[in-house]
Enzyme design. Structure first.
Site, PDB file in Angstrom:
ATOM      1  N   HIS A  72       0.953  -1.151   0.069  1.00  0.00           N
ATOM      2  CA  HIS A  72       0.058   0.012   0.181  1.00  0.00           C
ATOM      3  C   HIS A  72       0.878   1.325   0.121  1.00  0.00           C
ATOM      4  O   HIS A  72       2.031   1.346   0.699  1.00  0.00           O
ATOM      5  CB  HIS A  72      -1.097  -0.139   1.143  1.00  0.00           C
ATOM      6  CG  HIS A  72      -0.506   0.018   2.697  1.00  0.00           C
ATOM      7  ND1 HIS A  72      -0.001   1.248   3.148  1.00  0.00           N
ATOM      8  CD2 HIS A  72      -0.276  -1.109   3.376  1.00  0.00           C
ATOM      9  CE1 HIS A  72       0.582   0.850   4.508  1.00  0.00           C
ATOM     10  NE2 HIS A  72       0.645  -0.435   4.538  1.00  0.00           N
ATOM     11  N   ASP A  74      -0.072   4.373   0.752  1.00  0.00           N
ATOM     12  CA  ASP A  74      -0.554   5.404   1.959  1.00  0.00           C
ATOM     13  C   ASP A  74       0.094   4.957   3.167  1.00  0.00           C
ATOM     14  O   ASP A  74       0.517   4.038   3.414  1.00  0.00           O
ATOM     15  CB  ASP A  74      -2.088   5.629   2.032  1.00  0.00           C
ATOM     16  CG  ASP A  74      -2.638   4.234   2.512  1.00  0.00           C
ATOM     17  OD1 ASP A  74      -2.200   3.344   2.074  1.00  0.00           O
ATOM     18  OD2 ASP A  74      -3.559   4.302   3.341  1.00  0.00           O
ATOM     19  N   ASP A 104       6.258   0.661   7.030  1.00  0.00           N
ATOM     20  CA  ASP A 104       5.006   0.498   6.685  1.00  0.00           C
ATOM     21  C   ASP A 104       4.480   1.487   5.645  1.00  0.00           C
ATOM     22  O   ASP A 104       3.948   2.426   5.892  1.00  0.00           O
ATOM     23  CB  ASP A 104       3.925   0.519   8.041  1.00  0.00           C
ATOM     24  CG  ASP A 104       2.699   0.137   7.875  1.00  0.00           C
ATOM     25  OD1 ASP A 104       2.236  -0.471   6.776  1.00  0.00           O
ATOM     26  OD2 ASP A 104       1.814   0.375   8.697  1.00  0.00           O
ATOM     27  N   GLU A 136      -5.029   1.663   2.514  1.00  0.00           N
ATOM     28  CA  GLU A 136      -5.036   0.585   3.204  1.00  0.00           C
ATOM     29  C   GLU A 136      -5.199   1.050   4.698  1.00  0.00           C
ATOM     30  O   GLU A 136      -5.897   0.438   5.406  1.00  0.00           O
ATOM     31  CB  GLU A 136      -3.757  -0.185   2.990  1.00  0.00           C
ATOM     32  CG  GLU A 136      -3.673  -1.408   3.744  1.00  0.00           C
ATOM     33  CD  GLU A 136      -3.056  -1.508   5.281  1.00  0.00           C
ATOM     34  OE1 GLU A 136      -3.316  -2.576   5.819  1.00  0.00           O
ATOM     35  OE2 GLU A 136      -2.690  -0.392   5.741  1.00  0.00           O
TER      36      GLU A 136
HETATM   37 ZN    ZN Z   1       0.662  -1.405   6.406  1.00  0.00          ZN
END
Ligand code: ZN
Length: 385
Positions: A72, A74, A104, A136
């Site tokens: 992802h 975002d 992340d 996400e």
């Molecule tokens: Zn994540």
């Protein structure tokens, strides 16, 4: 560009979920197009965000089947967090890359993008695909849009690796996230006439206590899964709002609860008893006072769990590429359950740690990025003819 260069570039795009991710997506699309690939985008309804998908065909030109590398784009907000450096400028120190999304999960995306030329140079027996999603972090909203488009285009990958931070361990299962909004509509009266009203807060409270008992029961079921650090499904009421003044019986109360289900448990497992309690206990009592009283229950977030069943082939492949043979199960959710629901066997494996994700001074160790690079190189080799 190598992985660190890409990560530096990706961190510099502020792709907090409330903002557009198009600048990042355009940069990646231009890069892939420059390599002779044909990335395509699928936008959200507002047109300010997009998923990107690209296929690196097999040596025989096949684009069917194969394996997806998914991430992802975002990131979560930095609002109110105390950062030692600008969260949107990659800061390389202490053998780490600091920056929002470093773990992340822009580290994984960087590693994947850096490996594209190697994927193209390999003589692949099956295609490799790259999937980048939006939104996400706000309920996995982008991936279903991408998966629907894959279905429409009859692109049916067999396997998927979601590169969320797992310290490069193989995560074979995770819980689902389901959130529900419950609205209790009662009847207002002056508080001196309390029995003539239907107190929405008090009925909400009864329902919350019932939900709390369900949560307690979940902890004592026979079918716990000890591979999870929290080996049972959890429920909690985490938001509530109601009432307008101390001398008015409230006619409205809204609360929200969160249900994190083990892969083998369903939404119906908890919603059925809740609905039954509403129908048999609460509504009769409420409607005896005021016929218009009602309770509505709406599901807001629905992120399916990732199941480790029927996935042996993929597990065996990934097991050869990671250092540990541990097959972890985790409490946090990813887009993996959505891929799996679409018929694509999925594991989660990526650089960095969930413990620093979403925090101030988020970082990914350089050693983790190097391990991810090695993982991808070996993955590509394993997919060669
Ligand atoms: Zn994540």
């Amino acid at each position: 560009m190598n992985t660190i260069d890409w990560l530096t570039k990706l961190i510099a795009f502020d792709t907090t979920s409330r903002l557009s991710n198009l600048a990042l997506i355009d940069e990646v699309a231009n890069y892939l197009t420059g390599l002779g690939l044909k990335p395509w985008l699928v936008h959200n309804e507002a047109g300010n965000k997009a998923n990107l998908f690209v296929t690196i065909a097999a040596a025989d030109g096949a684009e069917e089947g194969g394996l997806v590398l998914s991430g992802h784009t975002d990131v979560v907000p930095v609002d109110g967090q105390q950062w030692h450096s600008d969260p949107f400028v990659a800061d390389i120190r202490e053998e780490r890359v600091y920056g929002r999304g470093s773990s992340d999960m822009k580290g994984f995306i960087a590693s994947v993008l850096a490996a594209v030329p190697q994927m193209q140079a390999a003589s692949l027996k099956v295609p490799l695909h790259i999937a980048l999603s939006y939104d996400e972090e706000v309920g996995c909203l982008g991936a279903p849009v991408l998966l629907a488009e894959l279905e429409k285009r009859a692109i049916r990958p067999q396997h998927c690796i979601v590169g969320e931070p797992t310290d490069m361990r193989m995560v074979v299962a995770h819980k689902g996230i389901n959130t529900f909004c419950c609205e209790v509509h009662g009847k207002s009266v002056h508080s001196s006439l309390t029995p003539k009203g239907v107190n929405a807060i008090e009925y909400a409270a009864r329902l919350i206590v019932f939900i709390n008992r369900l949560a307690h029961d979940l902890q004592h079921r026979a079918d716990l899964d000890q591979a999870f650090d929290m080996p049972f499904s959890t429920i909690g009421t985490n938001l509530i709002q109601g009432g307008s003044a101390i001398n008015i019986v409230p006619n409205h109360c809204t609360f929200e609860f969160d249900y994190r289900n083990l892969p083998h448990m369903s939404v119906a497992d908890i919603i059925e008893p809740i609905e039954q309690y509403i129908q048999t206990e609460l509504l009769p009592a409420m409607q005896a006072v005021d016929a218009d009283s009602r309770i509505t229950l709406t599901q807001k977030v629905n992120v399916p769990p990732l199941n480790d069943q029927h996935n042996q082939l993929l597990h065996q492949l990934i097991e050869q590429l990671v250092d540990s043979d541990q097959r972890a199960k985790v409490a946090y959710a990813t887009e993996g359950g959505q891929f799996e629901r679409a018929g694509i066997k999925t594991v989660v494996c990526g650089p960095g740690s969930i413990n620093v994700a979403h925090q101030a001074n988020e970082y990914v160790p350089l050693s983790q990025l190097a391990r991810c690079d090695r993982f991808l190189q070996q993955l590509i080799l394993s997919q060669q003819q």
